[in-house]
Design a protein around this motif. Structure first.
Motif, PDB file in Angstrom:
ATOM      1  N   SER A 189       0.802  -1.218   0.000  1.00 46.57           N
ATOM      2  CA  SER A 189       0.000   0.000   0.000  1.00 46.57           C
ATOM      3  C   SER A 189       0.833   1.265   0.000  1.00 46.57           C
ATOM      4  O   SER A 189       0.308   2.353  -0.220  1.00 46.57           O
ATOM      5  N   LEU A 190       2.128   1.157   0.262  1.00 50.12           N
ATOM      6  CA  LEU A 190       2.978   2.338   0.310  1.00 50.12           C
ATOM      7  C   LEU A 190       3.230   2.867  -1.093  1.00 50.12           C
ATOM      8  O   LEU A 190       3.477   2.116  -2.026  1.00 50.12           O
ATOM      9  N   GLN A 191       3.170   4.175  -1.238  1.00 47.43           N
ATOM     10  CA  GLN A 191       3.450   4.844  -2.502  1.00 47.43           C
ATOM     11  C   GLN A 191       4.516   5.904  -2.283  1.00 47.43           C
ATOM     12  O   GLN A 191       4.710   6.387  -1.165  1.00 47.43           O
ATOM     13  N   SER A 192       5.208   6.242  -3.359  1.00 42.53           N
ATOM     14  CA  SER A 192       6.248   7.256  -3.275  1.00 42.53           C
ATOM     15  C   SER A 192       5.811   8.490  -4.048  1.00 42.53           C
ATOM     16  O   SER A 192       5.183   8.391  -5.106  1.00 42.53           O
ATOM     17  N   TRP A 193       6.138   9.656  -3.504  1.00 38.29           N
ATOM     18  CA  TRP A 193       5.832  10.921  -4.175  1.00 38.29           C
ATOM     19  C   TRP A 193       7.056  11.810  -4.137  1.00 38.29           C
ATOM     20  O   TRP A 193       7.679  12.002  -3.086  1.00 38.29           O
ATOM     21  N   GLY A 194       7.392  12.367  -5.271  1.00 33.90           N
ATOM     22  CA  GLY A 194       8.555  13.232  -5.360  1.00 33.90           C
ATOM     23  C   GLY A 194       9.769  12.480  -5.862  1.00 33.90           C
ATOM     24  O   GLY A 194       9.837  11.248  -5.816  1.00 33.90           O
ATOM     25  N   THR A 195      10.741  13.221  -6.359  1.00 31.80           N
ATOM     26  CA  THR A 195      11.959  12.622  -6.919  1.00 31.80           C
ATOM     27  C   THR A 195      13.194  13.009  -6.128  1.00 31.80           C
ATOM     28  O   THR A 195      13.929  12.154  -5.661  1.00 31.80           O
ATOM     29  N   GLN A 196      13.424  14.299  -5.967  1.00 26.29           N
ATOM     30  CA  GLN A 196      14.640  14.730  -5.282  1.00 26.29           C
ATOM     31  C   GLN A 196      14.600  14.423  -3.793  1.00 26.29           C
ATOM     32  O   GLN A 196      15.582  13.948  -3.213  1.00 26.29           O
ATOM     33  N   HIS A 197      13.456  14.685  -3.177  1.00 25.70           N
ATOM     34  CA  HIS A 197      13.278  14.381  -1.750  1.00 25.70           C
ATOM     35  C   HIS A 197      11.963  13.637  -1.605  1.00 25.70           C
ATOM     36  O   HIS A 197      10.951  14.210  -1.193  1.00 25.70           O
ATOM     37  N   PRO A 198      11.930  12.347  -1.920  1.00 26.58           N
ATOM     38  CA  PRO A 198      10.657  11.618  -1.973  1.00 26.58           C
ATOM     39  C   PRO A 198      10.038  11.412  -0.596  1.00 26.58           C
ATOM     40  O   PRO A 198      10.729  11.335   0.425  1.00 26.58           O
TER      41      PRO A 198
END
Length: 565
Positions: free
Chosen positions: A354-363
């Motif tokens: 269920s975990l998702q990642s958002w952002g690239t430089q500082h996710p």
């Protein structure tokens, strides 16, 4: 171990008024005037317009006056005593003579002689007789539509008054001479300018009346207004420190750019981050519930922006949308909310899935709300929720939980028992003082006191505008007062570098390799979404003896120092 739960919410309404509180009340009154100056100006203008209208509607009137002297009649052979007695007699009767001057007995002959088409009662409205205390001089003034008529009226009244007093009222019964005499000192003359309307006087009176009504109305509305507008209002109600104030920028996007851009809102959140780091420096568990008193105070955007600036500084951050009734976090970030926290709590899916990642430089690691359940409070208070928080707290520097409003439901209070603290977001001009105090009471009922207050949506202009006073001073001032009243440890100033490190501290190099697996077994994609952990190393396994990497240097300016946990 010291925690922030020793901070006490302390309403001040029952305390004796101190000098500082009187100063705050004066500041409040000044703020009321500044905030409602338009209302005051409107009443002043209304008063001036009213005065001008009264002047325009008042008929033009000219005034002419004459002065007559009333004295005792001097008889041949009168002694000085007789003169004194006669003068005393005149002075005593002078008030009665004033009434005689405007009586029908005097005015009826005037109406006849001048051919006026009005009654004696109506004419008396345009004739006045006055005198000074102890004086025997009577001034008779008359108003008329034109200058000549005013002079004639004053002269006719004077003559009729003299005749009535000498030949009627004071005429002896035996037909002798009257004991008093009336002489004209200043005859009536034709006036050059009208006496009415008095334009400038009307304008001045209208201005003063408008100003008085405006001030009274502004003060009444201001004192009846129980909404929270700025930090002074929060500090007046509670001893909980204000960790930061976030400006309201109408054209700004709700979510700040995660690339370290320098804007007013971004810097405000970086100040909030610094204050938060020192506010909870003595705690080991950095999971925080972010809630508000009522809906619409900006708690979700505050949580997301705080998470972004925490990740900027090198901290690993997990964000949980625990608002299982009206979730919005995934919508702000553009993530999938169909599978998340509620599914994990009921056992339909694993946490790692269920975990998702958002952002690239500082996710950021995001756990969305999932399907909306029928029993959100029971799910959030279950042991499964505690297990989820334990797993995330052991692997991330910060776990921020978006909870529903404290007054709407009990979810925020239920969640607070699983976490290290609560942040209460207060929207300027969005919540009333009773609602804010009720939110504190709701949290205190379960043994939770917020670590601090974040004042959101603060205007950038006007009497309640955000004052940039150095960031940490926002916390230090309120925290020092809280420590004096509650006996708790002081919160360090954000510009002060710690002199020692805890003896239990265990640091690793920033680029060290992880020694364990992800707390949930593996990342959903088999590796971190960005290919590497945001801080350069993956969080350590909860069961491992190696602590997560927590040594980093904040990147938001020279006022922050190197912090090691």
């Amino acid at each position: 171990m010291q925690t922030w739960f020793s901070v006490v919410v302390h309403p001040k309404h029952d305390e004796p008024i101190a000098r500082g509180e009187m100063s705050m009340e004066l500041k409040r009154l000044v703020r009321i005037l500044r905030k409602r100056w338009i209302l005051i100006v409107a009443f002043v203008l209304l008063g001036v317009v009213g005065g001008a209208a009264a002047a325009l509607l008042t008929p033009v009137q000219y005034q002419s006056s004459t002065r007559v002297f009333v004295a005792a009649q001097i008889q041949n052979g009168s002694s000085p005593g007789d003169l004194v007695q006669g003068n005393n007699f005149v002075v005593q009767k002078l008030p009665y003579y004033l009434d005689v001057a405007t009586s029908p007995r005097v005015l009826d002959p005037v109406i006849t002689s001048l051919g006026l088409n009005e009654s004696a009662i109506d004419l008396a409205q345009r004739v006045t007789a006055t005198t000074q205390p102890g004086s025997a001089i009577i001034e008779i003034a008359a108003l008329a539509p034109n200058a000549t008529a005013a002079q004639q009226l004053a002269q006719a009244v004077s003559e009729s008054f003299t005749d009535v007093v000498i030949n009627q009222l004071e005429k002896p019964a035996d037909g002798g001479a009257s004991p008093v005499t009336v002489g004209v000192l200043d005859p009536a003359v034709v006036p050059d300018n009208p006496a009415l309307p008095q334009l400038y006087l009307n304008l001045a009176v209208g201005l003063l009346i408008g100003l008085l009504v405006g001030l009274v109305t502004a003060f009444i509305l201001g004192l009846l207004d129980r909404r929270v507008y700025n930090r002074d209002d929060v500090e007046r109600l509670t001893e909980v420190p204000v960790l930061g104030a976030i400006p309201l920028e109408a054209r700004a996007h709700p979510i700040i750019a995660p690339d370290g851009a320098t804007t007013g809102r971004a810097e405000a959140f970086r100040i909030l981050r610094t204050n938060l780091e020192f506010a909870d420096a003595g705690t080991e568990r950095r999971s925080l519930v972010v809630t508000s008193s009522v809906a619409g105070e900006g708690k979700t955007t505050t949580l997301l922006n705080l998470a972004i600036v925490l990740a900027e500084s090198g901290a690993t951050v997990a964000v949980i949308d625990a608002d299982l009734r009206t979730p919005r976090l995934a919508d702000y970030l553009g993530l999938d909310s169909g599978r998340g926290l509620s599914d994990v709590l009921v056992g339909d899916v694993q946490l790692k899935e269920s975990l998702q990642s958002w952002g690239t430089q500082h996710p950021l690691t995001v756990l969305s709300s999932g399907k909306i359940p029928t029993n959100p409070s029971e799910l959030l208070g279950s042991t499964a929720m505690g297990s989820v928080l334990d797993a995330l707290s052991s692997s991330y520097d910060y776990v921020l939980i978006d909870a529903p409003s404290a007054l709407a439901v009990t979810d925020a209070a239920v969640l607070s028992r699983w976490t290290g603290g609560t942040i209460l977001v207060v929207g300027a001009n969005r919540v009333s003082e009773p609602e804010l105090l009720a939110a504190f009471d709701a949290l205190e009922a379960v043994g939770t006191t917020p670590v601090g207050v974040v004042l959101a949506m603060v205007p950038t202009r006007g009497p309640d505008a955000l004052v940039q006073d150095g960031g940490a001073a926002v916390v230090a001032r309120a925290a020092a007062r809280s420590n004096r009243s509650a006996g708790t440890r002081p919160i360090a100033n954000a510009t002060t570098k710690p002199t020692t490190k805890p003896t239990t501290e265990k640091t690793t190099k920033k680029n060290a390799k992880p020694t364990g697996a992800h707390p949930t077994g593996a990342h959903p994609t088999g590796a971190h979404p960005t290919g590497a952990h945001p801080t350069g190393a993956h969080p350590a396994d909860p069961g491992s003896s190696t602590a997560p990497d927590r040594d980093f240097v904040p990147t938001d300016g020279p006022t922050q120092q190197r912090v090691t946990w």
